[in-house]
Write a protein that holds these residues in place. Structure first.
Motif, PDB file in Angstrom:
ATOM      1  N   MET A 159       0.826  -1.202   0.000  1.00 20.44           N
ATOM      2  CA  MET A 159       0.000   0.000   0.000  1.00 20.44           C
ATOM      3  C   MET A 159       0.861   1.253   0.000  1.00 20.44           C
ATOM      4  O   MET A 159       0.565   2.232  -0.698  1.00 20.44           O
ATOM      5  N   ARG A 160       1.962   1.240   0.763  1.00 20.51           N
ATOM      6  CA  ARG A 160       2.858   2.385   0.796  1.00 20.51           C
ATOM      7  C   ARG A 160       3.484   2.629  -0.580  1.00 20.51           C
ATOM      8  O   ARG A 160       3.597   3.774  -1.042  1.00 20.51           O
ATOM      9  N   ALA A 161       3.876   1.535  -1.251  1.00 15.53           N
ATOM     10  CA  ALA A 161       4.456   1.679  -2.587  1.00 15.53           C
ATOM     11  C   ALA A 161       3.439   2.232  -3.582  1.00 15.53           C
ATOM     12  O   ALA A 161       3.778   3.058  -4.441  1.00 15.53           O
ATOM     13  N   GLN A 162       2.188   1.796  -3.465  1.00 13.33           N
ATOM     14  CA  GLN A 162       1.151   2.313  -4.365  1.00 13.33           C
ATOM     15  C   GLN A 162       0.935   3.814  -4.158  1.00 13.33           C
ATOM     16  O   GLN A 162       0.810   4.575  -5.132  1.00 13.33           O
ATOM     17  N   TYR A 163       0.927   4.260  -2.904  1.00 12.37           N
ATOM     18  CA  TYR A 163       0.765   5.692  -2.636  1.00 12.37           C
ATOM     19  C   TYR A 163       1.983   6.492  -3.107  1.00 12.37           C
ATOM     20  O   TYR A 163       1.849   7.605  -3.629  1.00 12.37           O
TER      21      TYR A 163
ATOM     22  N   GLN B   7       3.831   5.707  -5.592  1.00  9.63           N
ATOM     23  CA  GLN B   7       3.723   5.775  -7.044  1.00  9.63           C
ATOM     24  C   GLN B   7       2.768   6.895  -7.467  1.00  9.63           C
ATOM     25  O   GLN B   7       3.052   7.653  -8.401  1.00  9.63           O
ATOM     26  N   ARG B   8       1.659   7.017  -6.756  1.00 10.63           N
ATOM     27  CA  ARG B   8       0.709   8.093  -7.064  1.00 10.63           C
ATOM     28  C   ARG B   8       1.346   9.462  -6.821  1.00 10.63           C
ATOM     29  O   ARG B   8       1.164  10.391  -7.618  1.00 10.63           O
ATOM     30  N   VAL B   9       2.090   9.586  -5.717  1.00  6.64           N
ATOM     31  CA  VAL B   9       2.746  10.857  -5.418  1.00  6.64           C
ATOM     32  C   VAL B   9       3.782  11.190  -6.478  1.00  6.64           C
ATOM     33  O   VAL B   9       3.918  12.347  -6.918  1.00  6.64           O
ATOM     34  N   ALA B  10       4.541  10.172  -6.920  1.00  5.58           N
ATOM     35  CA  ALA B  10       5.565  10.409  -7.936  1.00  5.58           C
ATOM     36  C   ALA B  10       4.940  10.876  -9.248  1.00  5.58           C
ATOM     37  O   ALA B  10       5.462  11.786  -9.913  1.00  5.58           O
ATOM     38  N   VAL B  11       3.811  10.272  -9.615  1.00  2.87           N
ATOM     39  CA  VAL B  11       3.126  10.686 -10.841  1.00  2.87           C
ATOM     40  C   VAL B  11       2.636  12.120 -10.712  1.00  2.87           C
ATOM     41  O   VAL B  11       2.770  12.937 -11.634  1.00  2.87           O
ATOM     42  N   ALA B  12       2.073  12.454  -9.543  1.00  4.43           N
ATOM     43  CA  ALA B  12       1.589  13.815  -9.338  1.00  4.43           C
ATOM     44  C   ALA B  12       2.734  14.824  -9.361  1.00  4.43           C
ATOM     45  O   ALA B  12       2.613  15.916  -9.943  1.00  4.43           O
ATOM     46  N   LEU B  13       3.869  14.471  -8.733  1.00  4.54           N
ATOM     47  CA  LEU B  13       5.020  15.378  -8.741  1.00  4.54           C
ATOM     48  C   LEU B  13       5.572  15.543 -10.150  1.00  4.54           C
ATOM     49  O   LEU B  13       5.999  16.643 -10.538  1.00  4.54           O
ATOM     50  N   ASP B  14       5.575  14.477 -10.910  1.00  3.61           N
ATOM     51  CA  ASP B  14       6.084  14.564 -12.281  1.00  3.61           C
ATOM     52  C   ASP B  14       5.206  15.491 -13.119  1.00  3.61           C
ATOM     53  O   ASP B  14       5.712  16.325 -13.884  1.00  3.61           O
ATOM     54  N   GLU B  15       3.880  15.366 -12.958  1.00  4.65           N
ATOM     55  CA  GLU B  15       2.984  16.253 -13.689  1.00  4.65           C
ATOM     56  C   GLU B  15       3.148  17.702 -13.228  1.00  4.65           C
ATOM     57  O   GLU B  15       3.104  18.640 -14.035  1.00  4.65           O
ATOM     58  N   ALA B  16       3.336  17.890 -11.925  1.00  2.00           N
ATOM     59  CA  ALA B  16       3.539  19.247 -11.421  1.00  2.00           C
ATOM     60  C   ALA B  16       4.842  19.841 -11.938  1.00  2.00           C
ATOM     61  O   ALA B  16       4.919  21.027 -12.292  1.00  2.00           O
ATOM     62  N   ALA B  17       5.918  19.028 -12.004  1.00  4.16           N
ATOM     63  CA  ALA B  17       7.202  19.516 -12.495  1.00  4.16           C
ATOM     64  C   ALA B  17       7.111  19.924 -13.960  1.00  4.16           C
ATOM     65  O   ALA B  17       7.746  20.886 -14.400  1.00  4.16           O
TER      66      ALA B  17
END
Length: 289
Positions: free
Chosen positions: A218-222, A224-234
Motif C-alpha cells: 500500500m505504501r508503494a502504491q501511494y 507511485q501516485r505521489v511520484a506521478v503527481a510530482l512529475d505532472e507538477a514539475a
C-alpha cells in the motif's frame, strides 16, 4: 396428576373413613355415598393437568405412546394412562468443549463450541421413543462431530474460514440426529487454542509478515501516485517556477532546523535570486502588455 397420586389419594380417604367410622366411633359416621362421592371427586380432579407453553407431555397407555399433550389446561385419565417427564421444546444451548484434537496437518488444538438446538413440537414422540436421554445423546453427538470435523481439517482452513467450519458441523449433526425429532439451529465456535507453542508462533509470524507485506504494498502504491503527481507538477513549472519551488524547500528546511545553519552555494544563491526576480517581474510585464 399421575396414577400414583390417584391411588395414594384414594388410599388416604379410605384409611380416614374406616379408622374414623369403625375404630373411633364404632360405626359409619359418614354415609357410604359421601365416601364414594369423595372418591369420585378426587378421581375427577386427577384428570386436570397444566402444561407450560414451552413444554410437551408424552402420554402412554399400557406401555404404548398414544399422543403428546399440551400446552395449557389438559385432561388426562390418570388410572390407565401414564405420563412421562415433560419435554422442553424451546431453543436449548449447550457447550461442546474438545480440549485436545489433532488436525489434518498434525497440529494439536483445543476448541470449544456452542450448539443451539430444539425438539420439534410435532416430533416429541421421536425424541422419546427413538433415543434414550435425548439431551445427553445430543451432547455426545456434538462432541464426536466436532472432533471428527476438526481432525479432517487443516489448521489454515480452520483459521481462514471459521464460518464454513461451523456450517459443516451443523450439517453433519443434522444428518446424525434427523431421526430424533431434533432441529439443529446453529453451531458456533466459542474458543480456540493452539496447544503447540511453536506452531502458534509460526502462525503469528506468518500473519505478521502478511500484514507487513500488505502495508508495504500500500505504501508503494501511494508513493507511485505521489511520484506521478510530482512529475505532472514539475512539467507544469517553468524555469522560474522550479527555482521558486527550490526556495520553498529551503524555507521548509529552515523551519524544521531552527538550531542549525544551512549553507547555500553562492552560485545557487545568485541563480535563485535571478529566478525570483524574473518570476516577480513576469506578472508586471504581462500587465504592461
Amino acid at each position: 396428576m399421575n396414577r400414583a397420586t390417584l391411588l395414594m389419594g384414594w388410599t388416604t380417604i379410605s384409611v380416614i373413613y374406616f379408622i374414623g367410622s369403625f375404630v373411633i366411633v364404632g360405626g359409619p359416621f359418614i354415609p357410604l355415598m359421601v365416601y364414594a362421592g369423595l372418591m369420585v371427586v378426587f378421581y375427577a380432579g386427577c384428570w386436570i393437568n397444566t402444561i407450560n407453553e414451552w413444554e410437551r407431555r408424552p402420554v402412554m397407555l399400557f406401555g404404548r405412546y398414544i399422543y403428546t399433550a399440551g400446552p395449557g389446561l389438559t385432561f388426562i385419565e390418570p388410572l390407565f394412562f401414564t405420563t412421562l417427564d415433560d419435554v422442553p421444546v424451546q431453543d436449548l444451548v449447550i457447550d461442546v468443549p474438545v480440549p485436545n484434537v489433532q488436525t489434518k496437518d498434525n497440529v494439536s488444538i483445543g476448541i470449544s463450541g456452542v450448539l443451539t438446538y430444539r425438539i420439534d413440537p410435532t416430533k416429541v414422540r421421536d425424541a422419546v421413543v427413538q433415543v434414550r436421554h435425548v439431551a445427553s445423546a445430543i451432547q455426545e453427538r456434538a462432541l464426536t462431530t466436532l472432533t471428527d470435523t476438526a481432525a479432517g481439517t487443516d489448521i489454515d482452513h480452520l483459521l481462514a474460514d471459521r464460518k464454513k467450519f461451523c456450517l459443516d458441523i451443523a450439517e453433519a449433526l443434522r444428518d446424525r440426529v434427523s431421526t430424533w425429532g431434533v432441529e439443529i439451529r446453529a453451531f458456533e465456535i466459542k474458543g480456540f487454542k493452539i496447544n503447540d507453542k511453536d506452531v502458534e508462533q509460526s502462525i503469528a509470524m506468518k500473519a505478521r509478515a502478511e500484514k507487513e507485506g500488505a502495508a508495504e504494498l500500500m505504501r508503494a502504491q501511494y508513493q507511485q501516485r505521489v511520484a506521478v503527481a510530482l512529475d505532472e507538477a514539475a512539467r507544469s513549472y517553468g524555469e522560474a517556477g522550479r527555482w521558486l519551488k527550490g526556495m520553498e524547500v529551503l524555507v521548509e528546511l529552515s523551519r524544521s532546523a531552527q538550531n542549525h545553519t544551512i549553507m547555500i552555494p553562492s552560485d545557487l544563491q545568485n541563480a535563485l535570486a535571478a529566478a525570483t526576480a524574473v518570476a516577480l517581474a513576469k506578472p508586471t510585464d504581462q500587465a504592461a502588455k
